[in-house]
Scaffold this motif. Structure first.
Motif, PDB file in Angstrom:
ATOM      1  N   GLU A  53     -54.535  -8.524 -39.175  1.00 27.32           N
ATOM      2  CA  GLU A  53     -55.748  -8.327 -39.962  1.00 27.32           C
ATOM      3  C   GLU A  53     -56.674  -7.302 -39.319  1.00 27.32           C
ATOM      4  O   GLU A  53     -57.293  -6.502 -39.996  1.00 27.32           O
ATOM      5  CB  GLU A  53     -56.479  -9.671 -40.094  1.00 27.32           C
ATOM      6  N   GLY A 201     -43.386 -11.194 -48.243  1.00 22.98           N
ATOM      7  CA  GLY A 201     -44.512 -11.839 -47.591  1.00 22.98           C
ATOM      8  C   GLY A 201     -44.141 -12.463 -46.262  1.00 22.98           C
ATOM      9  O   GLY A 201     -44.977 -13.047 -45.591  1.00 22.98           O
ATOM     10  N   ALA A 357     -50.542 -14.846 -44.935  1.00 23.49           N
ATOM     11  CA  ALA A 357     -50.979 -13.720 -45.766  1.00 23.49           C
ATOM     12  C   ALA A 357     -51.784 -14.232 -46.947  1.00 23.49           C
ATOM     13  O   ALA A 357     -51.942 -15.437 -47.125  1.00 23.49           O
ATOM     14  CB  ALA A 357     -49.763 -12.930 -46.253  1.00 23.49           C
ATOM     15  N   GLY A 358     -52.283 -13.324 -47.718  1.00 24.69           N
ATOM     16  CA  GLY A 358     -53.043 -13.684 -48.914  1.00 24.69           C
ATOM     17  C   GLY A 358     -54.540 -13.682 -48.666  1.00 24.69           C
ATOM     18  O   GLY A 358     -55.046 -12.915 -47.849  1.00 24.69           O
ATOM     19  N   GLN A 359     -55.252 -14.586 -49.366  1.00 22.84           N
ATOM     20  CA  GLN A 359     -56.718 -14.589 -49.334  1.00 22.84           C
ATOM     21  C   GLN A 359     -57.235 -15.359 -48.131  1.00 22.84           C
ATOM     22  O   GLN A 359     -57.936 -16.351 -48.263  1.00 22.84           O
ATOM     23  CB  GLN A 359     -57.271 -15.221 -50.616  1.00 22.84           C
ATOM     24  N   ILE A 360     -56.872 -14.895 -46.945  1.00 24.77           N
ATOM     25  CA  ILE A 360     -57.279 -15.601 -45.745  1.00 24.77           C
ATOM     26  C   ILE A 360     -57.851 -14.575 -44.781  1.00 24.77           C
ATOM     27  O   ILE A 360     -57.478 -13.406 -44.812  1.00 24.77           O
ATOM     28  CB  ILE A 360     -56.071 -16.367 -45.154  1.00 24.77           C
ATOM     29  N   VAL A 363     -55.115 -12.511 -41.490  1.00 34.09           N
ATOM     30  CA  VAL A 363     -53.724 -12.288 -41.877  1.00 34.09           C
ATOM     31  C   VAL A 363     -52.944 -11.931 -40.618  1.00 34.09           C
ATOM     32  O   VAL A 363     -53.435 -11.207 -39.768  1.00 34.09           O
ATOM     33  CB  VAL A 363     -53.636 -11.131 -42.894  1.00 34.09           C
ATOM     34  N   LYS A 386     -61.048 -16.000 -47.359  1.00 39.35           N
ATOM     35  CA  LYS A 386     -61.786 -14.733 -47.434  1.00 39.35           C
ATOM     36  C   LYS A 386     -63.062 -14.854 -48.264  1.00 39.35           C
ATOM     37  O   LYS A 386     -63.087 -15.561 -49.262  1.00 39.35           O
ATOM     38  CB  LYS A 386     -60.888 -13.680 -48.076  1.00 39.35           C
ATOM     39  N   VAL A 431     -48.459 -17.983 -48.032  1.00 31.24           N
ATOM     40  CA  VAL A 431     -49.424 -17.173 -48.759  1.00 31.24           C
ATOM     41  C   VAL A 431     -50.551 -18.063 -49.259  1.00 31.24           C
ATOM     42  O   VAL A 431     -50.325 -19.010 -50.009  1.00 31.24           O
ATOM     43  CB  VAL A 431     -48.753 -16.438 -49.940  1.00 31.24           C
ATOM     44  N   VAL A 432     -51.746 -17.767 -48.791  1.00 29.96           N
ATOM     45  CA  VAL A 432     -52.902 -18.601 -49.101  1.00 29.96           C
ATOM     46  C   VAL A 432     -53.617 -18.047 -50.335  1.00 29.96           C
ATOM     47  O   VAL A 432     -53.806 -16.841 -50.459  1.00 29.96           O
ATOM     48  CB  VAL A 432     -53.867 -18.634 -47.901  1.00 29.96           C
TER      49      VAL A 432
END
Lengths: 597, 160
Positions: A53, A201, A357-360, A363, A386, A431-432
């Motif tokens: 990230e 992912g 990964a994803g909305q976190i 990452v 996030k 994947v969040v």
């Protein structure tokens, strides 16, 4: 290494490489030269630190200073301030999002505190292109121990005792797999490393091969000794050029050092490794399909039995293990099965690497002991969702796995618990998602993937998944019925029961788990024609709030189809007939006056 | 597709690649990797030569080429654009980025612009999920791409 008093470690993984880490390394080297320090401070391009990230990462050893988001032009300051004057460059330090404090020592970062790095032990610490650095971290001592002190059956026994299970997804006991392959006699046997990481992912296998290729080579040689194979093959994705390059370099070095080839360590054991390249087919992660692909054919799976351990590559007994599984082997041999056995849960030993990964917020690549909870992973290691939004779901196991909800946040993660709640470990993609993700659309996304990747050999997978996809498409367009929902669930069960290989048998999991955990959302799509996440375009309407709108005309000017009308300084109106729901107006509105309903 | 006759030199190049792999049918995938690296794509005429050299049917080679997504029978643009549509990029808005490329270039996925400059394809995960959504142009990786940034990225190549 001893002559250097300081090391500057720079992440050279694919992610940081894309953000100019090579230039940073070069600038640091040049800067050191200018100061005449090139013999005192060493610059090392390592494998992935995991904290993607905030990449590119520069770590200063021995004091563990962790610089994030470094740019090539920052190199001069790091050298002048930190290396020469001993003062940390505070503006590049990681800031804890909780208390807004700078963290100087990476050991105190939330991201690393709960991690336990076994498979990734060398990633981010050593130069993967230098075999001597691997050797100085006890590299190849496990192979020496096996060849010098242990009988093949003792090696198999040790791996069996450790409780290690396959990290590629299925979780089959590794020691048992080795034992079966060892028990089948033939003039030639093979060991195969499955590096066809196709789960979108997930990138742990790539990171291990890029950051610590020798650990995989050493493990394959141990595997060869244990089952009586003299040839190893790595099946690797052609999409991973950096991993291929580092692996080829490592193989060459191992041969030069006599760690591959004839009569290794004077033991009489011969072993060497070749590469085979994948060409982009997800199904090739399935071991029978992988073997057919290595034989130069279409990667179609075949019925088991015969298992590869009986009849695999070139019809000879073949043992297939995944990259991460192999990365665990040398350290198990060195530290003993008992040590490994103490980590993890009753039936899942050791650690697992996850690609977060994803909305976190954070990452990256993490390695945690089995039995850790999702809550610890998402909120402590991952730093939460996030932009302060709400957690909605986490998808594990990729296209074969399922979505878990806040109800599962405190479930200890291991192979069996994940299956019990309708998902699976898979290769370790995690994947969040927050409230901006629509679960029906997510199920459709995975089905689209499966339909594309189905090899077409068996009809449940080829036709059944296509039908699943079409029903989901119908629901997201607002044309679904409650009968469709029943059909989805029934068809999913039929596919699970009748498909030929692991791909087909698990492909309905994303559908079943979203129906199970987000039933209301399906019903909303069908009955109320609403998508609460605002993802399914056909179900959306863009509306201007007349109170919040100040009439700045920004939306109208940016609308590509002139669907927005209104006088200056007067509330605007969106024509639902003309609107193509592109979302350009929402992005341009500074007053938050446009919403999706 | 119109039948293109391959030049003698190109046929010899393919034969040379096949010979380097011992003309073994089991090496078909490695051969095709090399041949595609040489020609950029694998048109029917090329597949015929490969099949002949490896002593297998053209159907067998065609079966392999169409099975694996890495192989293509159509030439790509001078600057091939690959939009990652892996899960991590998807949940961070890759679809909107892809739509913007399609709108800017007025072509669909799998197509090449009339001037041969750009082509668009989707790929699944390059493993730079920290930079999601990710776009590759040629070998260059662009991270955290937004729909607004698409025009600027294209302009780097348009005037080149």
């Amino acid at each position: 290494m001893a002559k250097f008093k300081m090391h500057l470690l720079i992440c050279g993984g694919t992610g940081c490489n894309a953000s100019q880490s090579q230039e940073i390394a070069q600038n640091l080297k040049n800067g050191l030269k200018d100061k005449g320090l090139e013999n005192e401070v060493q610059v090392i391009l390592t494998g992935c630190f995991g904290f993607c990230e905030k990449g590119p990462i520069v770590k200063v050893m021995p004091d563990n200073t962790f610089y994030t988001e470094v740019k090539p032009e920052d190199a001069r300051e790091i050298i002048e301030e930190h290396v020469v004057k001993g003062r940390k460059v505070t503006r590049l330090l990681y800031v804890d999002p909780e208390n807004k404090q700078q963290v100087a020592d990476s050991k105190h970062m939330g991201f690393y505190k709960k991690q336990l790095r076994i498979a990734l032990r060398n990633c981010g610490f050593i130069d993967p292109e230098n075999i001597e650095e691997y050797i100085s971290e006890d590299g190849y001592s496990a192979l020496a121990k096996c060849l010098g002190e242990m009988k093949p059956e003792e090696v198999v026994k040790e791996i069996k005792l450790s409780g290690l299970r396959g990290r590629g997804g299925g979780g089959f006991p590794t020691g048992l797999k080795w034992e079966i392959a060892a028990g089948n006699h033939a003039d030639q046997k093979y060991v195969v490393c499955n590096a066809d990481e196709g789960d979108p992912g997930a990138f742990m296998d790539r990171s291990i091969l890029e950051g610590d290729p020798h650990s995989v080579i050493e493990a394959m040689a141990i595997n060869g000794y244990a089952i009586g194979a003299t040839k190893g093959l790595v099946y690797i994705r052609a999409e991973y050029p950096l991993a291929i390059k580092r692996l080829l370099t490592a193989l060459e070095q191992a041969r030069t050092f006599g760690l591959l080839g004839k009569d290794i360590f004077g033991s009489g054991f011969d072993f060497d490794i070749e590469l085979r390249y994948g060409a982009g087919a997800f199904v090739c992660g399935e071991e029978t399909a992988l073997i057919h692909s290595m034989e130069g054919m279409r990667g179609e799976p075949t019925f088991k039995p015969p298992f590869p351990a009986q009849e695999g590559y070139n019809k000879k007994p073949t043992n297939v293990n995944n990259v991460e599984t192999y990365a665990n082997i040398p350290i198990i041999i060195n530290k003993g099965a008992e040590w490994f056995n103490k980590i993890g849960t009753e039936k899942s030993k050791g650690t697992k690497v996850f690609a977060l990964a994803g909305q976190i917020n954070n990452v990256g690549l993490i390695e945690v002991p089995m039995g850790i909870t999702l809550r610890e992973i998402i909120y402590e290691i991952g730093g939460g969702i996030k932009d302060g939004r709400q957690f909605k779901a986490v998808q594990t196991g990729g296209p074969s796995g399922g979505c878990l909800t806040s109800a599962h946040l405190d479930t200890p993660i291991d192979y069996d618990n994940l299956i019990a709640v309708g998902s699976m470990m898979g290769s370790g993609g995690m994947v969040v998602m927050d409230e901006t993700s629509c679960m029906v659309a997510i199920a459709k996304f995975y089905l689209e993937f499966t339909v594309e990747e189905s090899c077409g050999k068996c009809s449940p997978c080829r036709i059944g998944n296509k039908r699943l996809y079409e029903i989901l498409e119908k629901i997201t367009k607002g044309n679904g019925t409650m009968e469709d929902l029943d059909n989805l669930a029934n068809l999913s069960r039929v596919i699970k029961d009748t498909a030929l290989c692991g791909l087909g048998q698990t492909s309905p999991n994303p559908v079943l788990s979203t129906i199970e955990n987000f039933y209301d959302e399906y019903v909303e799509h069908i009955k109320d024609k609403k998508c609460r996440a605002g993802v399914c375009k056909s179900l959306m309407q863009y509306v201007v709030d007349p109170v919040a709108c100040v009439g700045c005309t920004a939306c109208a000017r940016n609308c590509p189809v002139n669907a927005i009308q209104g006088e200056k300084k007067m509330p605007h109106v969106i024509s639902t007939e003309l609107c193509i729901k592109c979302g350009a107006c929402i992005e341009k509105c500074k007053f938050g006056a446009i919403s999706i309903q | 597709m119109a039948k293109v006759k391959l030049a003698e030199s190109k046929i010899n190049k393919i034969k040379e690649i096949c010979a380097n792999f011992g003309n073994l049918p089991g090496e078909a995938i490695n051969v095709l990797h090399k041949v595609q690296g040489e020609f950029g794509y694998l048109p029917a005429e090329v597949q015929e030569v490969v099949a002949h050299e490896l002593n297998v049917s053209v159907a067998h080679i065609y079966g392999i080429v169409t099975f694996y997504s890495f192989f293509t029978m159509l030439p790509k643009g001078e600057h091939p654009i690959s939009v990652c549509t892996g899960t991590a990029c998807y949940v961070r808005g890759a679809e909107k980025v892809l739509d913007e490329f399609k709108r800017e270039l007025k072509i669909a996925v799998g197509e090449t612009t009339a001037d041969g400059k750009f082509s668009i394809s989707c790929l699944r995960c390059v493993g730079a999920c920290g930079l999601a959504p990710v776009v590759l142009i040629g070998e260059k990786v662009y991270g955290r791409v937004t729909p607004d940034g698409v025009k600027d990225i294209l302009n780097e190549y348009r005037n080149a």
